[in-house]
Motif scaffolding. Structure first.
Motif, mmCIF file in Angstrom:
data_model
loop_
_atom_site.group_PDB
_atom_site.id
_atom_site.type_symbol
_atom_site.label_atom_id
_atom_site.label_comp_id
_atom_site.label_asym_id
_atom_site.label_seq_id
_atom_site.Cartn_x
_atom_site.Cartn_y
_atom_site.Cartn_z
ATOM 1 N N LYS A 263 0.828 -1.213 0.000
ATOM 2 C CA LYS A 263 0.000 0.000 0.000
ATOM 3 C C LYS A 263 0.860 1.260 0.000
ATOM 4 O O LYS A 263 0.485 2.282 -0.596
ATOM 5 C CB LYS A 263 -0.939 -0.016 1.201
ATOM 6 N N LYS B 299 2.063 1.585 -3.528
ATOM 7 C CA LYS B 299 0.953 2.031 -4.371
ATOM 8 C C LYS B 299 0.706 3.525 -4.182
ATOM 9 O O LYS B 299 0.460 4.254 -5.151
ATOM 10 C CB LYS B 299 -0.300 1.243 -3.998
ATOM 11 N N ALA B 300 0.807 3.983 -2.954
ATOM 12 C CA ALA B 300 0.601 5.406 -2.672
ATOM 13 C C ALA B 300 1.653 6.252 -3.387
ATOM 14 O O ALA B 300 1.330 7.284 -3.990
ATOM 15 C CB ALA B 300 0.647 5.650 -1.168
ATOM 16 N N ASP C 71 -2.275 3.229 -12.448
ATOM 17 C CA ASP C 71 -2.511 3.975 -11.215
ATOM 18 C C ASP C 71 -2.881 5.419 -11.562
ATOM 19 O O ASP C 71 -2.210 6.061 -12.387
ATOM 20 C CB ASP C 71 -1.242 3.982 -10.349
ATOM 21 N N ALA D 128 -2.970 9.690 -2.454
ATOM 22 C CA ALA D 128 -1.689 9.103 -2.080
ATOM 23 C C ALA D 128 -1.295 9.504 -0.663
ATOM 24 O O ALA D 128 -0.846 8.665 0.136
ATOM 25 C CB ALA D 128 -0.615 9.555 -3.071
ATOM 26 N N LYS D 129 -1.475 10.775 -0.351
ATOM 27 C CA LYS D 129 -1.140 11.278 0.980
ATOM 28 C C LYS D 129 -2.005 10.612 2.043
ATOM 29 O O LYS D 129 -1.517 10.195 3.105
ATOM 30 C CB LYS D 129 -1.330 12.797 1.013
ATOM 31 N N MET E 105 -3.429 7.674 1.823
ATOM 32 C CA MET E 105 -3.068 6.257 1.921
ATOM 33 C C MET E 105 -1.828 6.080 2.802
ATOM 34 O O MET E 105 -1.765 5.155 3.620
ATOM 35 C CB MET E 105 -2.829 5.679 0.527
ATOM 36 N N LEU E 106 -0.839 6.970 2.653
ATOM 37 C CA LEU E 106 0.346 6.902 3.508
ATOM 38 C C LEU E 106 -0.023 7.111 4.965
ATOM 39 O O LEU E 106 0.464 6.392 5.857
ATOM 40 C CB LEU E 106 1.383 7.949 3.074
ATOM 41 N N GLU F 161 -1.509 4.138 6.568
ATOM 42 C CA GLU F 161 -0.535 3.088 6.864
ATOM 43 C C GLU F 161 0.441 3.511 7.953
ATOM 44 O O GLU F 161 1.411 2.787 8.240
ATOM 45 C CB GLU F 161 0.226 2.713 5.591
ATOM 46 N N ILE G 15 3.396 15.219 -1.130
ATOM 47 C CA ILE G 15 2.684 14.311 -0.218
ATOM 48 C C ILE G 15 3.482 14.112 1.076
ATOM 49 O O ILE G 15 3.277 13.150 1.800
ATOM 50 C CB ILE G 15 2.365 12.962 -0.887
#
Length: 531
Positions: free
Chosen positions: A304, A307-308, A348, A355-356, A358-359, A362, A398
């Motif tokens: 993940k 991916k981000a 993607d 993206a930010k 998703m980080l 996680e 990000i």
């Protein structure tokens, strides 16, 4: 007597000058220095151009300009019904190069073929570790140690490869650079003299051109092999003028100081095409440029997170700044011109906000990372430094801080293989045999971890698909397996796939017979130059 000697010397000198003047010399402005001259030790196209493409031959060869194979050092071969035995009948009368450091006493035979592969296969072979750090990256990355059961000498001119399983791309693999045939007689001589490393510095082959001299980072000199089995080349002398800067290569080409100059700056193409003395060839490249994370090092071990980061990269900005109209965005790890390319996969999305988020989800905050930028131009990446700078700016948006690092090309390739490598590395690939296995297994298979698999990514689901595809002969079934493997790749994101490029080849109009290689090599077989 003195006068006669003087006249004789003058006559000899005049004859030499006439002979030199009549010799045809082609100067190729190569983009970098080779890592060595034993192609099985390396994976770089720059090294292959200076070694395997011109100094050596293989059992089978590619028809230049295609991915089709033809007889090479083997004039014929047979395959058993179960696909487990390949028997090669060698071509008689093949001569090795004669130089000031080696004079062969025999022609090519089965011993040379067996030596060329067993040194890569067997750890107890004297030449398995003959240079420091020898890892046989290609041989191992293609799972050859698991594939080969034995290599048997049937007789002096016949060699049989016995496999542990069927291998659909085996014949195409035998035409690749790592499968170049060396002289066992020469290797034995070097070992006896305590000079084994010269096999990588003073090469002896059977190819169309033979090595004369190398001045590191400056020039490599070759001359036509007078006893070449396919007939002496039209060029007498071939010179690689090592010129790392694309602008300098262009200047030399336009000044007539070199005749062929690869990898032009995209911004210079219009000027090159407008020059009446030059021809600019072009074709779709069988290539991909990518950013490989290190899946063994946190937080890049998290799909993940990878991916981000992929979603933060503005590929269109890279295409505009780096490729300038000569590339297209890549979504898969194989090029769209290759069979089994999965058109259904969606790339993607460029979405920095997602993206930010998703980080953050996680638990990744204040991430600092390195992006490695290649020091040389490659067909899949004409300006790695500029590409890294675009990514640096994208990632900053990000909250990811990027440091750009680089090394000399040989060091870059060596260091980037490390399993504990810090950061993501910009690299790419041009296909070597026209088979998807050459991308998916070599670059992303488990056997390539610590070598050609720069993402250090080993995924059981992906591995099962590509290994099964190797053993299947039906192309439709292989296609389905490779399409499924691409789905896994896209989900797990070990790379950010960046671009596929168009490849341009500027040259003097004095050059004839040059054929662009879809596999990215630079061959001077059949090439001529008008004086």
């Amino acid at each position: 007597m003195k006068r006669i000697s003087s006249l004789l010397a003058t006559t000899v000198l005049a004859t030499m000058l006439v002979s030199t003047a009549q010799a045809k010399t082609l100067v190729y402005c190569s983009e970098g220095s080779p890592e060595g001259f034993d192609p099985a030790l390396y994976t770089s196209g720059t090294t292959f151009d200076a070694s395997s493409k011109n100094i050596y031959n293989r059992l089978v060869e590619f028809n230049i300009g295609t991915t089709e194979t033809k007889p090479g050092l083997a004039e014929s071969y047979e395959v058993s019904e179960d696909g487990l035995e390949y028997t090669f009948k060698l071509r008689p009368g093949v001569k090795f190069h004669t130089s000031d450091f080696f004079t062969p006493t025999r022609d090519l035979n089965a011993d040379d073929v067996i030596f060329s592969f067993e040194r890569q296969l067997k750890e107890d072979n004297p030449f398995n570790k003959y240079v420091e750090g020898a890892s046989w990256e290609y041989f191992n990355g293609m799972s050859m140690p698991d594939l080969l059961k034995s290599i048997d000498k049937v007789d002096d001119m016949t060699v049989k490869f016995v496999l542990n399983r069927p291998e659909a791309p085996f014949i195409a693999n035998m035409a690749m650079d790592f499968a170049s045939i060396m002289s066992k007689e020469y290797a034995d001589k070097l070992e006896a003299e305590g000079k084994a490393s010269d096999l990588n510095q003073k090469p002896i082959g059977t190819g169309p051109f033979q090595f004369v001299a190398y001045q590191p980072d400056a020039v490599i000199r070759f001359k036509a092999h007078p006893d070449y089995w396919a007939g002496k080349e039209k060029i007498d002398d071939l010179v690689f003028a090592i010129t790392t800067d694309a602008s300098v290569r262009q200047q030399k080409l336009m000044a007539g100081e070199c005749h062929v100059a690869p990898y032009p700056n995209p911004a210079d193409l219009d000027a090159l095409k407008a020059n009446a003395d030059l021809e600019v060839m072009e074709q779709e490249g069988l290539n991909v440029g990518y950013l490989a994370y290190n899946a063994l090092v946190p937080p890049f071990d998290n799909a993940k997170v990878r991916k981000a980061l992929n979603m933060a990269i503005n590929k269109q900005a890279i295409l505009d700044a780096v490729f300038q109209g000569s590339g297209q965005a890549a979504k898969n790890p194989i090029p769209p011109t290759m069979w089994s390319y999965n058109k259904a996969i969606e790339d993607d999305a460029f979405d920095p906000e997602a993206a930010k988020a998703m980080l953050e989800a996680e638990g990744v905050k204040d991430l600092s990372m390195k992006i490695w930028a290649m020091p040389v131009q490659r067909p899949y990446n004409p300006n790695a430094r500029r590409m890294a700078e675009v990514m640096q700016e994208d990632f900053s948006k990000i909250g990811v801080n990027v440091e750009i690092v680089s090394y000399e090309w040989g060091e870059y390739l060596d260091k980037s293989k490390a399993k504990d490598r810090d950061g993501a590395v910009l690299l790419g690939w041009t296909g070597d045999n026209g088979d998807p296995d050459n991308f998916l297994a070599v670059l992303l298979g488990c056997d390539g971890v610590g070598g050609s698999n720069r993402a250090q990514w080993c995924n059981d689901e992906f591995e099962a698909l590509i290994q099964k595809a190797k053993t299947v002969s039906d192309k439709a079934e292989r296609t389905k397996l490779y399409e499924e493997a691409q789905v896994v790749f896209k989900r797990e994101a070990p790379w950010a796939t960046i671009a596929h490029s168009v490849v341009f080849m500027p040259m003097s109009k004095k050059v004839s017979g040059y054929v662009m290689d879809p596999l990215g090599g630079h061959w001077f077989t059949g090439v001529d130059i008008a004086e």
